[in-house]
Design a protein around this motif. Sequence first.
Motif, PDB file in Angstrom:
ATOM      1  N   SER A   1       0.823  -1.207   0.000  1.00 45.91           N
ATOM      2  CA  SER A   1       0.000   0.000   0.000  1.00 45.91           C
ATOM      3  C   SER A   1       0.858   1.259   0.000  1.00 45.91           C
ATOM      4  N   THR A   2       1.934   1.248   0.803  1.00 48.13           N
ATOM      5  CA  THR A   2       2.829   2.399   0.842  1.00 48.13           C
ATOM      6  C   THR A   2       3.558   2.578  -0.486  1.00 48.13           C
ATOM      7  N   LEU A   3       3.997   1.483  -1.079  1.00 43.78           N
ATOM      8  CA  LEU A   3       4.677   1.594  -2.366  1.00 43.78           C
ATOM      9  C   LEU A   3       3.774   2.230  -3.412  1.00 43.78           C
ATOM     10  N   VAL A   4       2.512   1.839  -3.411  1.00 44.31           N
ATOM     11  CA  VAL A   4       1.576   2.391  -4.389  1.00 44.31           C
ATOM     12  C   VAL A   4       1.305   3.866  -4.107  1.00 44.31           C
ATOM     13  N   SER A   5       1.039   4.207  -2.851  1.00 40.64           N
ATOM     14  CA  SER A   5       0.674   5.589  -2.537  1.00 40.64           C
ATOM     15  C   SER A   5       1.855   6.543  -2.644  1.00 40.64           C
ATOM     16  N   ASP A   6       3.074   6.060  -2.336  1.00 40.82           N
ATOM     17  CA  ASP A   6       4.228   6.955  -2.238  1.00 40.82           C
ATOM     18  C   ASP A   6       5.073   7.039  -3.496  1.00 40.82           C
ATOM     19  N   TYR A   7       4.971   6.027  -4.387  1.00 40.12           N
ATOM     20  CA  TYR A   7       5.964   5.983  -5.469  1.00 40.12           C
ATOM     21  C   TYR A   7       5.391   5.734  -6.859  1.00 40.12           C
ATOM     22  N   THR A   8       4.108   5.454  -6.998  1.00 35.56           N
ATOM     23  CA  THR A   8       3.574   5.238  -8.344  1.00 35.56           C
ATOM     24  C   THR A   8       3.164   6.571  -8.970  1.00 35.56           C
ATOM     25  N   CYS A   9       2.993   6.557 -10.275  1.00 31.53           N
ATOM     26  CA  CYS A   9       2.684   7.788 -11.003  1.00 31.53           C
ATOM     27  C   CYS A   9       1.404   8.446 -10.493  1.00 31.53           C
ATOM     28  N   GLU A  10       0.432   7.642 -10.087  1.00 33.32           N
ATOM     29  CA  GLU A  10      -0.836   8.186  -9.590  1.00 33.32           C
ATOM     30  C   GLU A  10      -0.913   8.130  -8.075  1.00 33.32           C
ATOM     31  N   GLY A  11       0.212   7.926  -7.402  1.00 31.03           N
ATOM     32  CA  GLY A  11       0.203   7.791  -5.953  1.00 31.03           C
ATOM     33  C   GLY A  11      -0.306   9.035  -5.252  1.00 31.03           C
ATOM     34  N   SER A  12      -1.113   8.831  -4.234  1.00 30.27           N
ATOM     35  CA  SER A  12      -1.727   9.960  -3.531  1.00 30.27           C
ATOM     36  C   SER A  12      -0.770  10.635  -2.548  1.00 30.27           C
ATOM     37  N   TYR A  13       0.361   9.997  -2.240  1.00 32.99           N
ATOM     38  CA  TYR A  13       1.314  10.567  -1.287  1.00 32.99           C
ATOM     39  C   TYR A  13       2.726  10.561  -1.883  1.00 32.99           C
ATOM     40  N   ASN A  14       2.803  10.855  -3.149  1.00 31.83           N
ATOM     41  CA  ASN A  14       4.063  10.780  -3.887  1.00 31.83           C
ATOM     42  C   ASN A  14       4.833  12.088  -3.722  1.00 31.83           C
ATOM     43  N   ILE A  15       5.428  12.285  -2.567  1.00 33.44           N
ATOM     44  CA  ILE A  15       6.114  13.539  -2.255  1.00 33.44           C
ATOM     45  C   ILE A  15       7.347  13.725  -3.136  1.00 33.44           C
ATOM     46  N   ASN A  16       8.043  12.647  -3.459  1.00 29.63           N
ATOM     47  CA  ASN A  16       9.216  12.769  -4.327  1.00 29.63           C
ATOM     48  C   ASN A  16       8.853  13.153  -5.757  1.00 29.63           C
ATOM     49  N   ARG A  17       7.570  13.058  -6.103  1.00 32.87           N
ATOM     50  CA  ARG A  17       7.102  13.373  -7.465  1.00 32.87           C
ATOM     51  C   ARG A  17       7.779  12.459  -8.488  1.00 32.87           C
ATOM     52  N   TYR A  18       7.880  11.202  -8.127  1.00 30.67           N
ATOM     53  CA  TYR A  18       8.529  10.184  -8.966  1.00 30.67           C
ATOM     54  C   TYR A  18       7.480   9.516  -9.834  1.00 30.67           C
ATOM     55  N   CYS A  19       7.798   9.303 -11.101  1.00 29.05           N
ATOM     56  CA  CYS A  19       6.878   8.604 -11.985  1.00 29.05           C
ATOM     57  C   CYS A  19       7.675   7.744 -12.954  1.00 29.05           C
ATOM     58  N   SER A  20       7.497   6.425 -12.834  1.00 31.32           N
ATOM     59  CA  SER A  20       8.184   5.479 -13.702  1.00 31.32           C
ATOM     60  C   SER A  20       7.207   4.377 -14.096  1.00 31.32           C
ATOM     61  N   PRO A  21       6.795   4.302 -15.352  1.00 29.98           N
ATOM     62  CA  PRO A  21       5.914   3.215 -15.780  1.00 29.98           C
ATOM     63  C   PRO A  21       6.523   1.842 -15.500  1.00 29.98           C
ATOM     64  N   GLU A  22       7.841   1.741 -15.562  1.00 31.21           N
ATOM     65  CA  GLU A  22       8.495   0.464 -15.277  1.00 31.21           C
ATOM     66  C   GLU A  22       8.313   0.087 -13.802  1.00 31.21           C
ATOM     67  N   PHE A  23       8.415   1.080 -12.925  1.00 34.41           N
ATOM     68  CA  PHE A  23       8.210   0.804 -11.503  1.00 34.41           C
ATOM     69  C   PHE A  23       6.761   0.410 -11.242  1.00 34.41           C
ATOM     70  N   ASP A  24       5.828   1.122 -11.865  1.00 34.21           N
ATOM     71  CA  ASP A  24       4.414   0.769 -11.697  1.00 34.21           C
ATOM     72  C   ASP A  24       4.157  -0.662 -12.151  1.00 34.21           C
ATOM     73  N   ALA A  25       4.781  -1.064 -13.240  1.00 35.48           N
ATOM     74  CA  ALA A  25       4.602  -2.430 -13.737  1.00 35.48           C
ATOM     75  C   ALA A  25       5.200  -3.448 -12.773  1.00 35.48           C
ATOM     76  N   LEU A  26       6.295  -3.072 -12.124  1.00 38.20           N
ATOM     77  CA  LEU A  26       6.919  -3.974 -11.149  1.00 38.20           C
ATOM     78  C   LEU A  26       5.950  -4.283 -10.011  1.00 38.20           C
ATOM     79  N   LEU A  27       5.120  -3.287  -9.629  1.00 43.41           N
ATOM     80  CA  LEU A  27       4.179  -3.477  -8.529  1.00 43.41           C
ATOM     81  C   LEU A  27       2.899  -4.175  -8.948  1.00 43.41           C
ATOM     82  N   ALA A  28       2.665  -4.301 -10.244  1.00 42.55           N
ATOM     83  CA  ALA A  28       1.385  -4.835 -10.727  1.00 42.55           C
ATOM     84  C   ALA A  28       1.007  -6.181 -10.111  1.00 42.55           C
TER      85      ALA A  28
END
Length: 494
Positions: free
Chosen positions: A403-430
């Motif tokens: 849950s934290t990985l999704v909220s903090d680090y995905t492109c659509e994450g609601s708590y993505n303070i680092n403002r990080y967006c990587s489609p490859e990372f999102d796919a890793l979490l799929a």
Amino acid sequence: MALVAACGSGGPAGAPVPDGELRLAAQFAPRSGYAMDTDDAYVVAQLGSAEALVRAGSDGTPQPGLATSWAQTVDPRTWRFALRPGVTFHDGTPLTPAAVVGALTWVAGVAAPPRAVKGVGLQAAEDGPSAVTVTTTRPDPILPLRLSSVNTAILAPAAYTGGPPSVVGTGTGPMRLVAADGNQEATLERNDAYWGGRPQLAKVSVRYVADPAARALALRAGDVDLAQGLPESALLGFTADGGYSDQAVAAPRTVSLMLNQSAAPFSDSRVRRAVAKAIDRTALAEQALAGSALPASELYGPAVAWGSQDPPPAPDPQGARDLLAQAGYGPDRPLTVRLQTYPNRPELPTLAAAVQGMLREIGVDAQIRIGEYGPAEPDLLAGRYDMYLLSRNYLTDVPDTGSTLVSDYTCEGSYNINRYCSPEFDALLAPLATTADPAQRQEVFRAAAARLNADVVGVPLVHSQENAVTKGVSGFTVDPLAKSLITPELTRTG
């Protein structure tokens, strides 16, 4: 999850005081009027006032709360939760399927749903006289864990009158909130009808004290009996000989230096890598924090089974200066940034000063700003900052770090303070969306942490501890997940 056991020193136990009062210096104050769809829900939960359908065990597994059991139905998107019989709210009304459905429907329907349930399409319905069903858009293998989130606590129907629900006198927990004076103080009284047994304490008086040194002073002066989150230097003065008992527990919490990737200078990976090379994480843990934390080599540490046991990379100031030069910074074009943090956690200002000195060695002028977290959060989420020192318990929202990985680090994450967006990372979490097996989920967690390091998504600095000191109190245990504080077993002694 394998959390390290608490350790500390204990003062004289003393005899239990019947119907005692506990005076608490709390580390965090409500900042949104005790709104249950915000982080204020953690305050309500710690005070023992409100409860959710599910509790999270110390091993990260779901345990019975207001629900006694649960199971998936024939429809893999739907779970059935059997409600605990005989539970009443603080206003005397019974816990019913309709009350549960009303509470869950409200929290799922707010404009900005809490991180634990955001984006899952949660819907609740009555299922007979003693159960509810909860359905999500897609099959959710960790739905019971989501419903252990403090944001999903069930309040009495009277709490929901059109505006934010009122938490005064509407929970089910061992203590009933009877008065709340903004972010200054609160008063709770015993819930004699508590389903889990009659609590030992008759009253709890809470003072919200943001300054760690002030919390220590209040305890030393005898104004409070329990103080959370004290500075390491202050802990040395609270000895067993003086009647104090201190506890510290390795928590699934990491202090990271957040770097705003949506704007210069940290949109340039060379600058982020330079910052990472400049910081001596071992020195931060062992010198700046006097050994009260562990140096971090990645997001996860030894408090969890999948965390890294490796030492952090050694600092490389010359390598950092070379990277800054490649990015166009140097004596003729110095780099000045703002380094912000907040005072509630005593280690953060200390770390900020130490990081400032390390960055100065590579030619970066980090100007420190310390202020309350609440007012800063909108700017952080909008990318209006440079560097921010944040302490994050990555199992707080849901005791599953997916849950934290999704909220903090995905492109659509609601708590993505680092403002990080990587489609490859999102796919890793799929795979987390359909994987229930803990071992398989942990492999994804490990791979995600490695990818975040490779992309220099912020800089994990140290893995910290939760601590508290008591005097004249028994039955207290520090919760590494920061959800529990006032429990039925807590007793004053004399």
